[in-house]
Design a protein around this motif. Sequence first.
Motif, PDB file in Angstrom:
ATOM      1  N   THR A  38       0.619  -1.223  -0.481  1.00 47.99           N
ATOM      2  CA  THR A  38      -0.043   0.014  -0.174  1.00 47.99           C
ATOM      3  C   THR A  38       0.457   1.346  -0.118  1.00 47.99           C
ATOM      4  N   PRO A  39       0.451   1.796  -0.788  1.00 45.88           N
ATOM      5  CA  PRO A  39       1.274   3.154  -0.361  1.00 45.88           C
ATOM      6  C   PRO A  39       1.420   4.205   0.091  1.00 45.88           C
ATOM      7  N   ARG A  40       0.438   4.146   1.183  1.00 45.85           N
ATOM      8  CA  ARG A  40      -0.060   5.104   1.886  1.00 45.85           C
ATOM      9  C   ARG A  40       1.228   4.366   3.340  1.00 45.85           C
ATOM     10  N   PHE A  41       1.505   3.455   3.151  1.00 48.00           N
ATOM     11  CA  PHE A  41       2.481   3.507   4.790  1.00 48.00           C
ATOM     12  C   PHE A  41       3.137   4.573   5.129  1.00 48.00           C
ATOM     13  N   LEU A  42       4.447   4.255   3.826  1.00 48.08           N
ATOM     14  CA  LEU A  42       5.480   5.241   3.462  1.00 48.08           C
ATOM     15  C   LEU A  42       5.270   6.311   3.897  1.00 48.08           C
ATOM     16  N   THR A  43       4.476   7.421   4.444  1.00 50.03           N
ATOM     17  CA  THR A  43       3.695   8.450   4.506  1.00 50.03           C
ATOM     18  C   THR A  43       3.744   9.016   5.790  1.00 50.03           C
ATOM     19  N   GLY A  44       4.575  10.569   5.909  1.00 48.85           N
ATOM     20  CA  GLY A  44       5.211  11.091   6.946  1.00 48.85           C
ATOM     21  C   GLY A  44       4.154  11.269   7.586  1.00 48.85           C
ATOM     22  N   PRO A  45       2.793  11.380   7.535  1.00 45.51           N
ATOM     23  CA  PRO A  45       1.438  11.155   8.802  1.00 45.51           C
ATOM     24  C   PRO A  45       1.105   9.858   9.171  1.00 45.51           C
ATOM     25  N   ASN A  46       1.928   8.742   9.069  1.00 44.40           N
ATOM     26  CA  ASN A  46       1.240   7.422   8.431  1.00 44.40           C
ATOM     27  C   ASN A  46       2.355   7.144   9.390  1.00 44.40           C
ATOM     28  N   LEU A  47       3.262   7.644   9.323  1.00 43.33           N
ATOM     29  CA  LEU A  47       4.737   7.201  10.261  1.00 43.33           C
ATOM     30  C   LEU A  47       4.723   8.169  12.115  1.00 43.33           C
ATOM     31  N   LEU A  48       4.595   8.938  11.883  1.00 44.52           N
ATOM     32  CA  LEU A  48       4.371   9.716  12.577  1.00 44.52           C
ATOM     33  C   LEU A  48       2.914   8.998  14.056  1.00 44.52           C
ATOM     34  N   ASN A  49       1.455   9.255  13.133  1.00 43.37           N
ATOM     35  CA  ASN A  49       0.461   7.876  13.269  1.00 43.37           C
ATOM     36  C   ASN A  49       1.286   6.980  14.599  1.00 43.37           C
ATOM     37  N   ILE A  50       1.776   5.659  13.635  1.00 39.62           N
ATOM     38  CA  ILE A  50       2.272   4.549  14.344  1.00 39.62           C
ATOM     39  C   ILE A  50       3.601   4.715  15.039  1.00 39.62           C
ATOM     40  N   GLY A  51       4.211   5.857  15.226  1.00 39.51           N
ATOM     41  CA  GLY A  51       5.270   6.291  16.568  1.00 39.51           C
ATOM     42  C   GLY A  51       3.765   7.174  17.591  1.00 39.51           C
ATOM     43  N   ILE A  52       3.214   7.561  17.201  1.00 44.39           N
ATOM     44  CA  ILE A  52       2.425   7.582  18.271  1.00 44.39           C
ATOM     45  C   ILE A  52       1.522   6.783  19.080  1.00 44.39           C
ATOM     46  N   GLN A  53       0.865   5.751  18.193  1.00 42.18           N
ATOM     47  CA  GLN A  53       0.162   4.823  18.365  1.00 42.18           C
ATOM     48  C   GLN A  53       1.281   3.675  19.227  1.00 42.18           C
ATOM     49  N   VAL A  54       2.942   3.687  19.190  1.00 42.31           N
ATOM     50  CA  VAL A  54       3.655   2.576  19.453  1.00 42.31           C
ATOM     51  C   VAL A  54       3.722   3.469  20.957  1.00 42.31           C
ATOM     52  N   SER A  55       4.064   4.537  20.864  1.00 40.77           N
ATOM     53  CA  SER A  55       4.205   5.153  22.694  1.00 40.77           C
ATOM     54  C   SER A  55       4.078   4.547  24.079  1.00 40.77           C
ATOM     55  N   THR A  56       2.446   3.714  23.539  1.00 43.23           N
ATOM     56  CA  THR A  56       2.369   3.654  25.244  1.00 43.23           C
ATOM     57  C   THR A  56       2.304   2.494  25.247  1.00 43.23           C
ATOM     58  N   ILE A  57       2.313   1.802  24.347  1.00 43.95           N
ATOM     59  CA  ILE A  57       2.593  -0.049  24.692  1.00 43.95           C
ATOM     60  C   ILE A  57       4.163   0.737  24.683  1.00 43.95           C
ATOM     61  N   ALA A  58       5.191   0.625  24.178  1.00 46.93           N
ATOM     62  CA  ALA A  58       6.566   0.850  24.372  1.00 46.93           C
ATOM     63  C   ALA A  58       6.921   1.031  25.542  1.00 46.93           C
ATOM     64  N   VAL A  59       6.320   2.800  26.127  1.00 45.03           N
ATOM     65  CA  VAL A  59       7.025   3.155  27.078  1.00 45.03           C
ATOM     66  C   VAL A  59       6.013   2.264  28.055  1.00 45.03           C
ATOM     67  N   MET A  60       5.110   1.822  28.105  1.00 46.34           N
ATOM     68  CA  MET A  60       5.058   0.494  29.209  1.00 46.34           C
ATOM     69  C   MET A  60       5.919  -1.034  29.437  1.00 46.34           C
ATOM     70  N   ALA A  61       5.766  -1.108  27.962  1.00 43.97           N
ATOM     71  CA  ALA A  61       6.444  -2.726  28.234  1.00 43.97           C
ATOM     72  C   ALA A  61       8.019  -2.474  27.950  1.00 43.97           C
ATOM     73  N   PHE A  62       8.658  -0.827  28.730  1.00 46.85           N
ATOM     74  CA  PHE A  62      10.028  -0.582  29.035  1.00 46.85           C
ATOM     75  C   PHE A  62      10.014  -0.655  30.742  1.00 46.85           C
ATOM     76  N   GLY A  63       8.900  -0.357  31.256  1.00 45.35           N
ATOM     77  CA  GLY A  63       9.088  -0.931  32.479  1.00 45.35           C
ATOM     78  C   GLY A  63       9.005  -2.131  32.655  1.00 45.35           C
ATOM     79  N   MET A  64       7.778  -2.857  31.798  1.00 49.12           N
ATOM     80  CA  MET A  64       7.781  -4.657  31.844  1.00 49.12           C
ATOM     81  C   MET A  64       8.702  -4.992  31.365  1.00 49.12           C
ATOM     82  N   THR A  65       9.487  -4.383  30.865  1.00 50.27           N
ATOM     83  CA  THR A  65      11.212  -5.193  30.712  1.00 50.27           C
ATOM     84  C   THR A  65      12.057  -5.508  32.140  1.00 50.27           C
TER      85      THR A  65
END
Lengths: 504, 322
Positions: free
Chosen positions: B38-65
Amino acid sequence: MSNDALLVLDKVCKSFGPVQVIEDVTVEVYAGKVSVLLGENGAGKSTLIKMIAGVHEPDAGQILFKGQPVRIRDTKTSEALGIATIHQELNLVPSMTIAENITLGRVPRKFGIINRREMRKIARDALAKLELDLDVNTPVGELGLAQQQLVEIAKALSLDARVLILDEPTAALTTTEIEHLFRVVNQLKTQGVGMVFISHHLDEIAAIGDYVNVLRDGKFIATVPADTDENELVRLMVGRDIDAQFPRVATDVSGQPLLTVEHLSEGALKDISLQIRPGEVVALAGLMGAGRTELIRAIAGADKYASGTVKVSGKKLTSYDVAAATRAGIGHVPEDRKTQGLVLDASVAENIGYATMAATAKNGLVDRKGQKARAQKVAERLRIRMGSIDAPIRSLSGGNQQKAVFGRWFTAGAKVLLLDEPTRGVDVGAKVEIYELINEITASGGCVLMASSELPEVLGMSDRILVMSQGRIAGELSTKEATQDAIMALAISNVHREEEMGIK
Amino acid sequence: MSSVATAPKKGFDFKAFLANNGALVGLVILCLALFIATPRFLTGPNLLNIGIQVSTIAVMAFGMTFVIVAAGIDLSVGSVAALSAMGSSYAVTTSGLPDALAIPVGLAIGALSGWVTGAMSAYGKLPTFIASLAMLTVVRGLTLVISDGRPISTASSVSWLGDDLGPIPMPIIILVVSGLLAAFVLNRTVMGKNSFAVGGNTEAARLSGIPVKRVLVTVFVISGLFAALSGMILAGRLDSAQPTLASGYELDAIAAVVIGGASLSGGVGRISGTLIGALVLAVIRNGLNLLSVSAFWQQVVIGAVIAIAVGFDVLRRKNVKH
């Protein structure tokens, strides 16, 4: 002569990656004979056994069973051929009964329901072959280690095993238990079972073996009769002469006691008092369960004690506080290095560094360079053979792992070393090196309290022997006048008559 | 003989790299596949969106590590995230504390919850699974109690955590900073190294003089702190603290840590691995959304990915230890 051999490993080879672990090794197993596999840790004995058991397949060479070439692809194939391996770690379910364990995986059924009567019969028949008098309804967990081992052998025999591999079966047994095991082995010989026997105890070889296959660094060295002189066996195994099996160099014992224990009592321990001066090696002898390990652990702060005091250089230690004991200069080499001594996933450097990590830290940050440098230095000094200081400790042989535990306390500057079975599962070459470490500690003004079940080691490496019996110190012997008999007499001295009956 | 050293190879050992970075390789393949699909994957807004999506889980998972490295498990993080978000906002909007104190209050709630879980398992001898399972319910209950089951609007300092700083969303900045901090604490401090020792072999650690109980409590406090931060980011993005906030997130956090190569039996784990694990989960979700796969099927796919990722890891370990 290989025509009548039950099992032949013919010029087998095995490599793991670039490391050749087994090179052109030939081993023959005959019906009714015990073939001893002798070699230092890392010589390739366990890889060889795993080939027979179907865990590894040889890269080259072949395996012959009753003269026919076979491929032992997995453990099932091995079992089907009638090969059984009794590992040091037993494969029994402790919560299940003897009968259930012996019939595990092939439970006799009647109309789809477990036929308990038949199950008990199979188990009783299996025990009878070994002349074992045990109630088949006893949960295996309630048996002692020696009896569990015999149950495992019984299980193998009830599966019609013709080849039995015994991997260091005597390592954790007492003298009486070993005698019993050997009686069973001799009986199996008359029944035509071919056996492979592995042991680090040279004195057992003549007692039980028929011939000895010696391995060194994965290569086949020689096959010699089992009554070959012990020194010759050591020479074949190590590849060089070892001057003395027990190179104890006594040092001048002087000054104030380094370690003082006064009236220590807790559970199995009853009113223990002892003093050890700088330069002294004191051995703790006694039967299994006499309280040697309990005493060592209490002094090390690993377990609580109800009353009494432990002092190092006259300073009293708080009970049940390993960190305080460590700061005071106590180093504890525990009984089982794999479960108590080492973090197997961590590197050699990390394992050596655990006792000094907090003390050398600045602002809570690990002194990484310093820790590594100290570990490197001590590893060189103790001649720890390893890939690198960053290699995982599990990749080292038993003796080198044990030296790393010593290294931890050398780095921490421990003055009082508490050793619990310091050479268990360690081969001859590394054993001598560990004894030399003990000499080094006493030469530099430290002292050693060493619990050991091996009487030759007790007699060979100590200056003074404290014999424990039922949680008490039953007596003291100077090593010069001590004999095995004198130690044993003290070790059973306090045993009450009725309890002695209970043991039998 | 195991002492036979393999000479360290000069240059790049591709096979070893593959074996040690399975999750990273998987992530790259995943991204390539989505780029092609899909051409919509590698676009600036989508990547920022992934970044925001991942942040909550990742931060929580850092502590879980930290907890998983110490051979524990923390099931309470989702609930702790919710209580911290709720508590921080409640303290300002209802109790009238100064706005600047909202974040510290949230973090304190996280730390305290973690301390209780840790103390229950270290001193009360409860298995960490049970202690944190109990806290999952208790803490979620407390969140419902103080909010009376209704969402409340966040304190403005908490909302700020969900805003943008120039072109970059704050959650991504927090993700990077907290990731670096977590990696530093885990690998460089005595406390971090101690958690590896405790998780690798508790008894050996204890007999070396490492304060095992204190280490166990501390990893849970750290987990609580990161969970609190994660909860406040989430609330900041939503501009309101929901009583059901982050429910079920603990499972994603655990999945991220495990996909990242940590061992549930303790002693092994990396913050970078955890980040990659969280990214794998976020990229799959994002990709399935872009490809208009139904949310129901997404769950099936994510579950399968977790099983496959960990399955590969088990195989790899088996091959390493002969």
